[in-house]
Write an enzyme that holds these catalytic residues in place. Sequence first.
Site, PDB file in Angstrom:
ATOM      1  N   CYS A  71       0.855   0.014   1.667  1.00 41.07           N
ATOM      2  CA  CYS A  71      -0.048  -1.139   1.794  1.00 41.07           C
ATOM      3  C   CYS A  71      -0.365  -1.794   0.460  1.00 41.07           C
ATOM      4  O   CYS A  71      -0.379  -3.021   0.344  1.00 41.07           O
ATOM      5  CB  CYS A  71      -1.325  -0.733   2.523  1.00 41.07           C
ATOM      6  SG  CYS A  71      -2.304   0.558   1.728  1.00 41.07           S
ATOM      7  N   HIS A 123      -7.112   1.772   2.883  1.00 36.57           N
ATOM      8  CA  HIS A 123      -6.023   0.926   3.358  1.00 36.57           C
ATOM      9  C   HIS A 123      -6.384  -0.504   2.978  1.00 36.57           C
ATOM     10  O   HIS A 123      -7.558  -0.867   3.003  1.00 36.57           O
ATOM     11  CB  HIS A 123      -5.888   1.072   4.878  1.00 36.57           C
ATOM     12  CG  HIS A 123      -4.768   0.274   5.460  1.00 36.57           C
ATOM     13  ND1 HIS A 123      -3.443   0.563   5.223  1.00 36.57           N
ATOM     14  CD2 HIS A 123      -4.773  -0.816   6.272  1.00 36.57           C
ATOM     15  CE1 HIS A 123      -2.683  -0.302   5.873  1.00 36.57           C
ATOM     16  NE2 HIS A 123      -3.470  -1.151   6.518  1.00 36.57           N
ATOM     17  N   HIS A 135      -0.584  -6.501   6.786  1.00 35.13           N
ATOM     18  CA  HIS A 135      -0.656  -5.199   6.126  1.00 35.13           C
ATOM     19  C   HIS A 135       0.570  -4.392   6.500  1.00 35.13           C
ATOM     20  O   HIS A 135       1.448  -4.874   7.212  1.00 35.13           O
ATOM     21  CB  HIS A 135      -1.946  -4.475   6.541  1.00 35.13           C
ATOM     22  CG  HIS A 135      -2.000  -4.116   7.991  1.00 35.13           C
ATOM     23  ND1 HIS A 135      -1.993  -2.823   8.431  1.00 35.13           N
ATOM     24  CD2 HIS A 135      -2.043  -4.883   9.109  1.00 35.13           C
ATOM     25  CE1 HIS A 135      -2.053  -2.799   9.758  1.00 35.13           C
ATOM     26  NE2 HIS A 135      -2.082  -4.046  10.190  1.00 35.13           N
TER      27      HIS A 135
END
Length: 166
Positions: A71, A123, A135
């Site tokens: 990510c 994240h 993402h």
Amino acid sequence: MRTIIFSIFLLFFITACSTKNPYTPTKPLSAYKTNTTYNHINVSDALLAHYRQWQGVGYKYGGQDRSGIDCSYLVYDVYRKELRKNIPRTTYYQSISGKSVKKKDLKTGDLVFFLTNKKGSRHVGIYLSHGDFMHVSTSNGVMISSLSNPYWRAHYWKARRILNTN
């Protein structure tokens, strides 16, 4: 010994940029078009161009190429290549860059952060518009998800604005 090694591998895989219950919006990519600009670059055009190049590329912890990315690399790469802005490579340092933004004030290009487990795994994604962000999902690779998805709503942590946009 094999059980221990497998357990360690599994722990790293689960905690790094982990995602559950992915949601793929039914909106066409053109729905994300905004007039937000940064240094004469249309931010939504830049984000969507990068998304098209990487869509579906799988997740790989520490990955930085088409065989898999994580990510924070997706965010780093978009900012560096498309927006010509240098930002840190890791989720932690990205999460302390720029300035804080309230969820209700998100703009195209803002970074959105999530705490994905009790151990504090982070994240990151990039806000597009209409409540959606791009993402890298561990299960679906580079994708677009909705902040209103129950999983993302429950794990939302904060947002940061890196770009001084119009």
